[in-house]
Structures are given as C-alpha cells and as structure tokens.
Scaffold this active site. Structure first.
Site, mmCIF file in Angstrom:
data_model
loop_
_atom_site.group_PDB
_atom_site.id
_atom_site.type_symbol
_atom_site.label_atom_id
_atom_site.label_comp_id
_atom_site.label_asym_id
_atom_site.label_seq_id
_atom_site.Cartn_x
_atom_site.Cartn_y
_atom_site.Cartn_z
ATOM 1 N N HIS A 122 -0.741 -3.070 6.889
ATOM 2 C CA HIS A 122 0.322 -3.290 5.898
ATOM 3 C C HIS A 122 1.354 -2.176 6.099
ATOM 4 O O HIS A 122 0.990 -1.060 6.508
ATOM 5 C CB HIS A 122 -0.313 -3.191 4.515
ATOM 6 C CG HIS A 122 0.584 -3.538 3.377
ATOM 7 N ND1 HIS A 122 1.517 -2.657 2.867
ATOM 8 C CD2 HIS A 122 0.688 -4.661 2.623
ATOM 9 C CE1 HIS A 122 2.141 -3.222 1.849
ATOM 10 N NE2 HIS A 122 1.663 -4.441 1.681
ATOM 11 N N ASP A 170 -7.584 2.097 4.427
ATOM 12 C CA ASP A 170 -6.816 1.338 3.444
ATOM 13 C C ASP A 170 -7.727 0.222 2.935
ATOM 14 O O ASP A 170 -7.947 -0.776 3.625
ATOM 15 C CB ASP A 170 -5.551 0.769 4.119
ATOM 16 C CG ASP A 170 -4.792 -0.177 3.199
ATOM 17 O OD1 ASP A 170 -5.305 -0.513 2.107
ATOM 18 O OD2 ASP A 170 -3.679 -0.595 3.577
HETATM 19 N N1 7TS Z 1 -2.503 -2.155 1.991
HETATM 20 C C1 7TS Z 1 -2.898 -3.430 2.013
HETATM 21 C C2 7TS Z 1 -3.949 -3.872 2.994
HETATM 22 C C3 7TS Z 1 -2.333 -4.333 1.128
HETATM 23 O O1 7TS Z 1 -2.720 -5.600 1.138
HETATM 24 C C4 7TS Z 1 -1.344 -3.890 0.214
HETATM 25 C C5 7TS Z 1 -0.623 -4.843 -0.693
HETATM 26 C C6 7TS Z 1 -0.997 -2.537 0.222
HETATM 27 C C7 7TS Z 1 -1.597 -1.694 1.126
HETATM 28 C C8 7TS Z 1 -0.041 -1.970 -0.793
HETATM 29 O O2 7TS Z 1 -0.618 -2.065 -2.052
HETATM 30 P P1 7TS Z 1 0.197 -1.736 -3.393
HETATM 31 O O3 7TS Z 1 -0.753 -2.100 -4.475
HETATM 32 O O4 7TS Z 1 0.535 -0.305 -3.363
HETATM 33 O O5 7TS Z 1 1.416 -2.613 -3.366
HETATM 34 N N2 7TS Z 1 -0.582 -6.157 -0.233
HETATM 35 C C9 7TS Z 1 0.189 -7.141 -0.697
HETATM 36 C C10 7TS Z 1 0.113 -8.431 -0.203
HETATM 37 O O6 7TS Z 1 -0.641 -8.808 0.696
HETATM 38 N N3 7TS Z 1 1.000 -9.202 -0.855
HETATM 39 O O7 7TS Z 1 1.654 -8.427 -1.749
HETATM 40 C C11 7TS Z 1 1.151 -7.150 -1.669
#
Ligand code: 7TS
Length: 439
Positions: free
Chosen positions: A149, A233
């Site tokens: 991500h 992560d």
């Molecule tokens: N890492 C992974 C693997 C994720 O799926 C996400 C968010 C993040 C980091 C970031 O997380 P946050 O809570 O700080 O935003 N993933 C997604 C998704 O798949 N669709 O919208 C957000």
C-alpha cells in the site's frame, strides 16, 4: 449468561453503557446472529438493502463498539493521563484497559509496547521517520515489496531521501506472491534481495488489493539472521488472522482499528521494547516529554514517548471493545466463513466471459480483485452501487502493483464475517447485468 467485566473503570454509568450481554460465544458461526449486531446492515442504498463489500477500506461496526465509544462521551469524557479528577482517572483507566486488551490480542510482552496512533498510515510514518533517524545512512537499503500500500512505500521513500538510502523492492509473481529472490534470466540462478546494506525490511502481512497472505514469519526469520529490523504492515491481517507478534518475531507491527470492526481514526504500532527504547520520537508536544526547558527536552517513558498530544480516547476505547467483540467468536470459524465466501465468489466470477482475477495466490484472505474486458472498473462500481452493492474500484493505493499487472485499476470485493453467500450471488448477478449494459 454471566456478564463479563470489560474494563477496569470503577463502577459508574460508563459500565451501564458497556456492560451488555456479550454475543453468544459461537462455536458453529451463525452469520444471521452476527448480522443482527451491525445496525448499518439495515440501511437501504438506492432503495436496496446494503451489500457491503468494502471492508478492506473500512469495516462496519457492531453495536457494542458504537455504544462503548458513545458511553465514553456520555459518562466519562475527560483527557487522559493529565488530571487528578475522577473523570480523567476513569477515562485513563478505560483507555489503558484497551491497551491491555490489544497487548493480549497480539501477544505483546508488555502493554507499553502498544502505541496508539491514528491508523496504519500514522504507524508506518512513525516507523519510517524514527528508524530512518536511528539506522539509515548513505548507501543503506530498505527492502519493501511490490504489493505494498502507498502507506508502506511513501514514508520509506521520504526516509531514504532524507538519509541518502536506497529503496529496494521484492518482486511480485503473476499469481500475486512475493519472490524474495531475484532470478537471473540468463543463468536461471537466484540471488537474495537482502544485502549487507539492508537495514530494514518492511512488508505487508496481507495485501489489500490481492488478498495474498505473505509468508512474513519466514521473511522475518531470514532478516533477523542478518540483523535487519523488520516492520510488518498488518492492516489487512488483524481482522482476519490470529496475529502473534512474538511468534512472528517482528520488531514493529502496524495496524488500523477501523478495518477490524473498530472506530475510524484509530491504530496501533506494536514495537519490541528494546527497539522502541532506542528509537527517537517522531512528533513532539504534550505527554511525550519528561522534562522541558527552553534549551532542551527529555522524553517520557514508553509508550508515551510516541504519543504526543491528546489521543482519540473514545476511538481507542471503541477499538478495545472491537477486539473483545472479535474474541467472543472463534476466529477460525470466522476465517472459514470468509474463505467460503471467497471460494464461492471466485468460482462464480470466473464463469463470466472476459473476467480476470488479479491475485490468485494459494494463501488468501477474503479479498477478490478483478478486471473485465471492455468494462471500466469505475463504471462497474457505479452500476453496482445503484444496486446497493458497495465495492471499491481503482488502484486501491497500490499504483506500482497495478503497473505490475498492466491494469489501471480493478473492482475489489473485500469480505467481512457478516457477509453472506446470498450477497455474493447478488453481486455476481448485478455484475453480469452491468456488463451487458456496458459492453
Ligand atoms: N496498509 C494496508 C495494507 C492497507 O490496506 C491500508 C488501507 C493502509 C496501509 C492504510 O491504512 P489507514 O487505516 O491508515 O488508511 N487500505 C485501504 C484500502 O484497501 N482501501 O481503502 C484503504
């Protein structure tokens, strides 16, 4: 049924709000009983019952979590670790009870190894900033993977830029699995991507776009042999897998609360005590200091060194409740249910002409990304929404992965324990209908 005490707050109306009967501990997994706990599932979207398949972005919340959060505001709202007054003490105890719940859930050794953040993004920025300061020098390497991500790419790019380090990438196979050895096409031999200069390995436990469960334990063991610091992560792992940070052997583990049935704006960075002690703080302000003079400051003890400012207290209390809610169920039964949905969706979608699934790893959670010849994912997502079906479309914050698969985006359905086979069938039928309209 016995009532369980869920936090150590002294008796008050806060407990009246939160001391509800726990859901029947459910050896057989009754999806209807679970669904009844999610108020939002009664909503209509465009006049149709909501089918919510965007859980990888944010999952829905059971009533218990919503109540725990509002009970804080209704009965004990005050800042934490600051006042001698009663409400502040109660708020502090409720927040620290959530920290202990999370410690147990991920099997950390100490509660002070659990740092509250606003989400995985903040956790990974903390990790990259602080480890960069501690470890990275010119020419050092940080190893990530091609399925990360953006939250596990960009903070490392920034850290590498700051310290003159180099970002290296573990390639992704056609099936969407990691290939930690670089193959030499001419000789057929494989070279390790870890080098003498690798200082940090930062990989996702589960891919948000492909659903792949990565062999992180094995990668961590390889890294540790070489003295490399490991960052995982876990944003997509916490809602689906049993995570034991000691068993994984990782140094840092990041996740969000809101993808695991908890409130938005909550997250955690777990860190091994000895490493956290060595890491410098990443944000300065109230609560993270021991002493401040106009010349110099010293830092508070863990975890407060990394928790500058007022945290999302209500959210953290809600997150503790979300974890306790998940723990009331057999995680294996939940995972089996989601896996059944994945297999059913895979079979039904693959029967469609011109449909390709992106991400066919052997080990997957309930995430399915697909593209259809002649159909733009955005158009499909819009037509599914008209039928009350929420999917995510686009690059899912994994642009390098989209490039790897030669697509601009996908349509993604991501399942939670409250989803049903009937909902999958509705999506498949609506997709077939949409394709007819769009081609
Ligand atoms: N890492 C992974 C693997 C994720 O799926 C996400 C968010 C993040 C980091 C970031 O997380 P946050 O809570 O700080 O935003 N993933 C997604 C998704 O798949 N669709 O919208 C957000």
């Amino acid at each position: 049924m016995a009532l369980r005490i869920r936090c150590v707050v002294a008796p008050s109306r806060f407990n009246e709000f939160t001391l509800m009967k726990p859901a029947a501990v459910n050896p057989t997994f009754d999806v209807e009983e679970i669904r009844a706990q999610f108020p939002i599932l009664k909503e209509l979207v465009h006049g149709k019952p909501l089918v919510y398949f965007d859980n990888a972005a944010t999952s829905q919340k059971p009533r218990r979590v919503i109540k725990a959060e509002s009970a804080y505001y209704a009965t004990i709202n005050a800042n934490v670790h600051r006042g001698v007054h009663t409400l502040s003490t109660k708020a502090t105890e409720a927040q620290e009870a959530a920290r202990e719940t999370i410690r147990k859930h991920i099997n950390a050794r100490h509660a002070h190894e659990v740092i509250f953040t606003s989400g995985t993004t903040a956790s990974l920025n903390l990790a990259a900033f602080s480890l960069g300061q501690l470890l990275l020098n010119k020419g050092d390497e940080v190893l990530i993977s091609g399925m990360e991500h953006h939250a596990n790419i960009v903070p490392w790019q920034l850290a590498c830029e700051r310290h003159g380090a180099v970002l290296k990438v573990i390639p992704v196979t056609d099936a969407g699995e990691l290939e930690p050895q670089r193959r030499n096409d001419a000789t057929g031999s494989a070279t390790d991507l870890f080098t003498e200069r690798t200082k940090v390995l930062a990989v996702s436990h589960v891919s948000n776009t492909l659903g792949t469960i990565n062999p992180v334990k094995k990668l961590i063991a390889e890294a540790r042999k070489r003295g490399i610091i490991t960052v995982v992560d876990g944003a997509q792992a916490i809602p689906h897998l049993d995570v034991d940070v000691q068993d994984l052997g990782c140094d840092l583990y990041a996740f969000s609360g809101h993808k695991a049935y908890g409130p938005t704006g909550t997250g955690v960075l777990y860190g091994r005590e000895d490493l956290l002690e060595r890491m410098p703080p990443w944000q300065g302000g109230g609560e993270m200091i021991d002493t401040v003079t106009l010349e110099k400051s010293t830092w508070a003890k863990l975890p407060f060194k990394f928790e500058a400012g007022t945290p999302h207290i209500a959210g953290i209390i809600g997150l503790g409740e979300a974890i306790r809610w998940m723990e009331d169920y057999d995680k294996a039964a939940m995972a089996a249910h989601e896996h059944m949905l994945l297999e059913h969706a895979t079979k039904e979608l693959l029967a469609m002409d011109g449909l390709r699934i992106i991400g066919t790893a052997k080990e997957k959670v309930g995430v399915i990304s697909f593209v259809i010849d002649g159909v733009h994912h955005y158009d499909l997502g819009t037509l599914l929404d008209q039928q009350g079906i929420a999917v995510r479309t686009g690059h899912h914050c994994t642009q390098p992965l989209m490039e790897r698969f030669g697509v601009s985006g996908t349509t993604r359905a991501s399942f939670a324990c409250f989803n049903t086979v009937d909902e999958v069938d509705l999506m498949v039928t609506a997709t077939r209908k949409a394709v007819k309209m769009l081609r």
